[in-house]
Design a protein around this motif. Structure first.
Motif, PDB file in Angstrom:
ATOM      1  N   PRO A 202      34.347  37.781  28.084  1.00  0.00           N
ATOM      2  CA  PRO A 202      35.444  36.594  28.490  1.00  0.00           C
ATOM      3  C   PRO A 202      36.658  36.724  27.950  1.00  0.00           C
ATOM      4  CG  PRO A 202      33.549  35.607  27.641  1.00  0.00           C
ATOM      5  CD  PRO A 202      33.203  36.997  27.852  1.00  0.00           C
ATOM      6  N   ILE A 203      36.353  37.135  26.514  1.00  0.00           N
ATOM      7  CA  ILE A 203      37.706  37.303  25.651  1.00  0.00           C
ATOM      8  C   ILE A 203      38.650  38.451  25.907  1.00  0.00           C
ATOM      9  CG2 ILE A 203      38.558  37.171  23.411  1.00  0.00           C
ATOM     10  CD1 ILE A 203      36.042  35.631  22.683  1.00  0.00           C
ATOM     11  N   TRP A 208      39.620  44.509  26.003  1.00  0.00           N
ATOM     12  CA  TRP A 208      40.664  45.767  25.739  1.00  0.00           C
ATOM     13  C   TRP A 208      39.902  46.446  24.575  1.00  0.00           C
ATOM     14  CZ3 TRP A 208      44.454  47.706  28.667  1.00  0.00           C
ATOM     15  CH2 TRP A 208      44.969  46.690  29.702  1.00  0.00           C
ATOM     16  N   ARG A 209      39.514  45.997  23.480  1.00  0.00           N
ATOM     17  CA  ARG A 209      39.091  46.905  22.575  1.00  0.00           C
ATOM     18  C   ARG A 209      37.877  47.440  22.792  1.00  0.00           C
ATOM     19  NH1 ARG A 209      41.826  48.539  18.051  1.00  0.00           N
ATOM     20  NH2 ARG A 209      40.530  49.153  16.367  1.00  0.00           N
ATOM     21  N   PRO A 247      35.520  43.526  38.291  1.00  0.00           N
ATOM     22  CA  PRO A 247      35.758  44.822  37.920  1.00  0.00           C
ATOM     23  C   PRO A 247      36.487  44.818  36.366  1.00  0.00           C
ATOM     24  CG  PRO A 247      37.523  44.795  39.609  1.00  0.00           C
ATOM     25  CD  PRO A 247      36.709  43.559  39.321  1.00  0.00           C
ATOM     26  N   TRP A 248      36.012  43.601  35.609  1.00  0.00           N
ATOM     27  CA  TRP A 248      36.755  43.348  34.246  1.00  0.00           C
ATOM     28  C   TRP A 248      36.462  44.633  33.447  1.00  0.00           C
ATOM     29  CZ3 TRP A 248      34.682  37.993  32.142  1.00  0.00           C
ATOM     30  CH2 TRP A 248      35.287  36.713  32.833  1.00  0.00           C
ATOM     31  N   GLY A 249      37.780  45.264  32.962  1.00  0.00           N
ATOM     32  CA  GLY A 249      37.848  46.370  32.047  1.00  0.00           C
ATOM     33  C   GLY A 249      37.468  47.607  32.481  1.00  0.00           C
ATOM     34  N   MET A 250      37.475  47.730  33.920  1.00  0.00           N
ATOM     35  CA  MET A 250      36.906  49.084  34.482  1.00  0.00           C
ATOM     36  C   MET A 250      37.801  50.053  34.591  1.00  0.00           C
ATOM     37  SD  MET A 250      33.434  48.587  34.831  1.00  0.00           S
ATOM     38  CE  MET A 250      32.542  47.326  34.769  1.00  0.00           C
ATOM     39  N   LEU A 251      39.285  49.533  35.415  1.00  0.00           N
ATOM     40  CA  LEU A 251      40.167  50.194  35.390  1.00  0.00           C
ATOM     41  C   LEU A 251      40.705  50.838  34.117  1.00  0.00           C
ATOM     42  CD1 LEU A 251      41.761  48.601  38.701  1.00  0.00           C
ATOM     43  CD2 LEU A 251      40.733  50.785  38.358  1.00  0.00           C
TER      44      LEU A 251
END
Length: 380
Positions: A202-203, A208-209, A247-251
């Protein structure tokens, strides 16, 4: 030809020249649809469909492979006029044999080898286009060949392999221990699947890291085992297409993976654009394409990128800014004047480079883009 317990088995052959052909293997460049491929000494190429049920997809992929992965050329060709096709049935991928009885110890054999051989004129045209494409890559990305990583050393023989689990992967990610993560990927193919689950964070900063870490690890893993990285990319695209999933962070991760090894995963670039129609993923799409454009702008220029020109007037400054970054990196001179108009847009937005957040303005990125288009600064 030999008989084995009543079976008649033969080595696969080329239907055009009659020579025996080698076992098909995964192509160097991975694609959305993947079939093992091979080449015959006569110039024909072939692919293997283990089920025999994917006739259309296998033939298309074989034709594209014959055209040097130039799908635009492949769709322009006509059967018989430009190329010949052939097939060898009853092929068993496991043993690399033709089994006339269609059965090995109770296991059905339904595989098919699909062959394509371009006529001489088309083969020469394909080769010229490939050479021209390679020249364009060298011109647009002169540092790319030097950026290809060295092959990771093989794991030591006889050592005890580690088993991946959620706790271990999280500990290594928290320490950003990339050497250990790469080694764990070679020990247990489940590692990347557990790594992917960590994207549901969630953060935003952590997410991104993690995406950046996955990209770095996959860049190294792909030097020895690109197959498991390709499987990860396929799973991420499936997650992006699942209406019941977020799709959090997938792309973002796909962008990092493709930009790290565009020579292997560059064919996935065009599929990222499929998610531009969804407002919740528009910024991620543009960012991912911009990331790929850092190392291989030609891959983005091969897509219908002009459909994004109107996003320079989008109400969200993050989208305006990221589109400006992307168009600058691919040196889209077609929109130089529109980018100049953004030179007074002082709206702030956050972008991400190497897993870290950078705050900037639309005007600053638009000016950088104009400078890139006019050759004033280096594309970084």
């Amino acid at each position: 030809m030999k008989s084995n317990k009543g079976r008649i088995v033969k080595k696969p052959w080329c239907p055009f020249c009659g020579q025996k052909v080698g076992r098909p293997s995964d192509a160097h460049e991975r694609r959305m649809r993947e079939f093992p491929v091979g080449r015959c000494q006569c110039g024909a190429v072939y692919s293997s469909d283990a089920t025999g049920h994917n006739v259309g997809a296998a033939l298309v992929e074989t034709l594209i492979f014959a055209c040097g992965n130039n799908s635009d050329l492949a769709w322009e060709l006509l059967p018989e006029d430009d190329y010949l096709t052939g097939r060898v049935e009853d092929y068993d991928e496991l043993t690399h044999q033709i089994v006339d009885t269609k059965n090995i110890d109770g296991r059905p054999v339904r595989g098919v080898l699909y062959f394509v051989r371009l006529h001489t004129e088309m083969a020469e045209l394909s080769e010229r286009l490939k050479q021209k494409k390679d020249e364009q890559v060298r011109e647009l990305s002169p540092e790319f060949e030097r950026a290809v990583p060295d092959v990771e050393p093989a794991p030591a023989k006889g050592r005890k392999k580690q088993k991946a689990n959620k706790r271990l992967v999280r500990e290594l990610v928290d320490r950003e221990d990339m050497d250990a993560l790469v080694a764990l990927c070679f020990d247990d193919r489940k590692t990347l699947r557990l790594f992917q689950r960590m994207l549901y964070e969630p953060i935003e900063e952590k997410r991104w890291r993690i995406a950046w870490l996955i990209g770095r690890v996959c860049k190294r893993v792909s030097t020895r085992d690109p197959g498991q990285v390709s499987e990860l990319v396929h799973r991420m695209f499936e997650a992006c297409s699942d209406s019941a999933a977020t799709p959090w962070g997938m792309l973002e991760t796909i962008g990092y993976i493709v930009s790290g090894r565009p020579d292997i995963f560059g064919a996935f670039t065009r599929y990222i654009l499929n998610y531009m129609g969804e407002p919740s993923t528009q910024m991620q799409v543009v960012w991912a394409l911009g990331q790929i454009a850092r190392s291989r702008p030609d891959l983005v220029r091969d897509t219908p990128f002009f459909n994004m020109f109107h996003f320079l007037r989008h109400p969200d400054p993050a989208i305006r800014g990221h589109v400006a970054i992307l168009l600058g990196r691919i040196k889209a001179s077609e929109v130089a004047f529109q980018l100049m108009e953004l030179g007074q847009d002082q709206a702030e937005f956050a972008t991400w480079e190497d897993g870290s957040q950078l705050n900037t303005t639309v005007a600053a990125e638009a000016k950088k883009a104009v400078a890139l288009i006019h050759g004033g600064v280096k594309n970084d």
